[in-house]
Scaffold this active site. Structure first.
Site, PDB file in Angstrom:
ATOM      1  CE  LYS A  79     -37.119 -10.377 -10.149  1.00 33.46           C
ATOM      2  NZ  LYS A  79     -37.268 -11.686  -9.472  1.00 33.46           N
ATOM      3  N   GLY A  97     -35.504 -17.766  -8.255  1.00 31.85           N
ATOM      4  CA  GLY A  97     -36.462 -18.698  -7.654  1.00 31.85           C
ATOM      5  C   GLY A  97     -37.727 -18.809  -8.481  1.00 31.85           C
ATOM      6  NE  ARG A 121     -35.405 -10.526  -0.318  1.00 29.88           N
ATOM      7  CZ  ARG A 121     -36.036 -10.595  -1.475  1.00 29.88           C
ATOM      8  NH1 ARG A 121     -37.359 -10.566  -1.509  1.00 29.88           N
ATOM      9  NH2 ARG A 121     -35.347 -10.682  -2.605  1.00 29.88           N
ATOM     10  CD  GLN A 177     -41.359 -18.173  -6.436  1.00 32.32           C
ATOM     11  OE1 GLN A 177     -40.974 -19.077  -5.696  1.00 32.32           O
ATOM     12  NE2 GLN A 177     -40.652 -17.076  -6.635  1.00 32.32           N
ATOM     13  CB  SER A 202     -46.190 -19.740  -2.761  1.00 30.54           C
ATOM     14  OG  SER A 202     -45.278 -19.823  -3.834  1.00 30.54           O
ATOM     15  CG  ASP A 206     -40.822  -9.993  -4.002  1.00 35.07           C
ATOM     16  OD1 ASP A 206     -40.542 -10.914  -3.208  1.00 35.07           O
ATOM     17  OD2 ASP A 206     -41.187 -10.198  -5.177  1.00 35.07           O
ATOM     18  CE  LYS A 252     -40.478 -14.409  -0.708  1.00 32.20           C
ATOM     19  NZ  LYS A 252     -41.268 -14.984  -1.789  1.00 32.20           N
ATOM     20  NE  ARG A 267     -35.316 -18.604  -2.652  1.00 26.01           N
ATOM     21  CZ  ARG A 267     -35.954 -17.717  -3.417  1.00 26.01           C
ATOM     22  NH1 ARG A 267     -35.331 -17.152  -4.441  1.00 26.01           N
ATOM     23  NH2 ARG A 267     -37.198 -17.400  -3.166  1.00 26.01           N
TER      24      ARG A 267
END
Ligand code: S3P
Length: 447
Positions: free
Chosen positions: A27, A100, A357, A175, A173, A326, A353, A128
């Protein structure tokens, strides 16, 4: 009359599992292929793209920014890029659904352009935190307006000239790192991102392959300094997306906990920033053999043969979290079947997340008869001999849904997950692939 609810799915005690599967495309790499391809001058081809909802939302978003993106056949896509700084102002709100990664990276792309882009997402995504992206982008001259509490919907407007900066990531992170690098591509100077604990590095690898002027130094304490000189043209590439280790994780753990199983999972990405789960399971006594390690599009892949194993509890240190961030829900499932108490530390990021979670895993395990202790940053799971099973809430989170369905395959009574629609975001063929290995699912009657 009994009503069947298509969203609910029950996993029944199954097995042994056997056979060979190939997980869907990674992904993280799929999102980046579409985005970075859109910034190259010319046509990038992609094979093995993950055709899950999250990545399809990225394809749609990049079309919104003016890139021409075509699907030639299953997993086979082309992207005609517009060049660094060449994206066009979208005439619509960019909706990333549940993704996200998609939205945070796209905020970085938007920050490199002097026009306004408005972003939104589904019920999970609009809750988020986005400040972690907006704060560094603002230092580069980007304007941002978010709904109160740093949530979406929000609007990003890039400056006329992006300001270079040196930035130390306050959270591990990929991201945030990637959003900054994507904005920095359109900056006249050198931007430096310092990451104290390395997170997945697909953006750096792919930018280098596309010809970006990027170099990385590692400090004595292991921190990485990533320097990017902006305003360089990117050359289109031919990309083959390796199989997603975060999706393979479900089949790996299923094979370990379902008695008598012997499963081969081919073409799994083995980038060291992604293999924390495999390392941990091996420490727990898992039989996982890796063969035919090979290179694919600048990444390492291999085939895994996994056999049912007697697992022992371990303590997973906080430093390992970025390389398996993850995978904690599915590791917690493995821990329920291990002898002893597994302790997982440094899990604060799990709370932000697709769902919280930590609490989703703790509640789900308790509903299945497993003892769990949860505090702000860590989770303890006490393994038991026979895991009962039960009813679990997925909380709009694909990895929670899949993890508990896997638990159901090795449980006494099976597990019903209330809503499994989000599985389509990352692993649309989860059910048929697992059924091909011998897993049994059914759609239980509604109330
Ligand atoms: C991802 C980074 C991780 C991970 C997510 C994918 C990426 O998020 O949880 O599923 O592709 O960059 P964070 O950057 O928030 O850790």
């Amino acid at each position: 009359m009994a009503i069947t609810d298509a969203r609910r799915l029950r996993a029944l005690r199954s097995g042994p599992l056997s056979g060979t599967i190939r997980p869907p495309g990674d992904k993280s790499i799929s999102h980046r292929s579409l985005m970075i391809g859109s910034l190259a001058v010319g046509e990038t081809t992609i094979e093995g793209l993950l055709e899950g909802e999250d990545v399809l939302a990225t394809a749609e978003a990049m079309r919104g920014f003016g890139a021409a993106i075509e699907r030639g056949g299953p997993g086979s896509w082309t992207v005609s890029g517009l060049g660094v700084g060449g994206l066009l102002e979208p005439d619509r709100v960019i909706d990333f659904g549940n993704s996200g990664t998609g939205i945070r990276l796209a905020m970085g792309l938007a920050g490199a352009h002097a026009f306004a882009t408005t972003f939104t997402g589904d019920a999970s995504l609009v809750e988020r935190p986005m400040q972690r992206i907006v704060e560094p982008l603002q230092r580069m001259g980007v304007q941002a307006l978010l709904r109160s509490g740093d949530r979406l919907p929000g609007t990003i407007r890039g400056p006329d000239a992006v300001v270079p900066m040196e930035y130390r990531l306050p959270v591990a992170s990929a991201q945030v790192k990637s959003a900054i690098l994507l904005t920095a591509l359109n900056c006249a100077g050198v931007t430096t991102v310092i990451e104290p604990v390395p997170a997945r590095d697909h953006t750096e690898r792919m930018l280098t392959a596309f010809g970006a002027d990027l170099d990385i130094e590692t400090d004595d304490d292991g921190a990485r300094r990533i320097h990017l000189q902006g305003e360089r043209d990117l050359r289109p590439q031919k990309i083959t997306v390796p199989g997603d280790p975060s999706s393979a994780a479900f089949a790996i753990v299923a094979a370990l906990i379902v008695e008598g199983s012997d499963v081969t999972i081919e073409n799994v990405l083995l980038n060291p920033t992604r293999t924390g789960l495999i390392d941990t399971l091996v420490e727990m006594g898992a039989s996982i053999e890796i063969t035919d390690r090979r290179g694919v599009s600048g990444e390492e892949v291999g085939d895994l043969t996994v056999k049912a194993s007697a697992l022992k509890a371990v303590t997973v240190p906080a430093e390992r979290a970025p390389s398996m961030i993850d995978e904690y829900p599915i590791l917690a499932v493995a821990a329920a079947f291990a002898e002893g108490e597994t302790i997982m530390q440094g899990l604060g990021e799990l709370r932000v997340k697709e769902s919280d979670r930590m609490s989703a895993v703790a509640d789900g395990l308790r509903a299945c008869g497993v003892e769990v202790e949860e505090d702000l940053e860590s989770l303890k799971v006490k393994g038991i001999d026979k895991v009962a099973g039960g009813s679990v809430e997925a909380r709009h989170d694909h990895r929670i849904a899949m993890s508990f369905l896997i638990l159901g395959l090795a449980s006494r009574d099976g597990v019903t997950v209330d809503d499994t629609r989000t599985i389509a975001t990352s692993f649309p063929d989860f059910r048929p692939l697992m059924e091909g290995l011998g897993a049994t699912f059914d759609e239980p009657d509604g109330d």
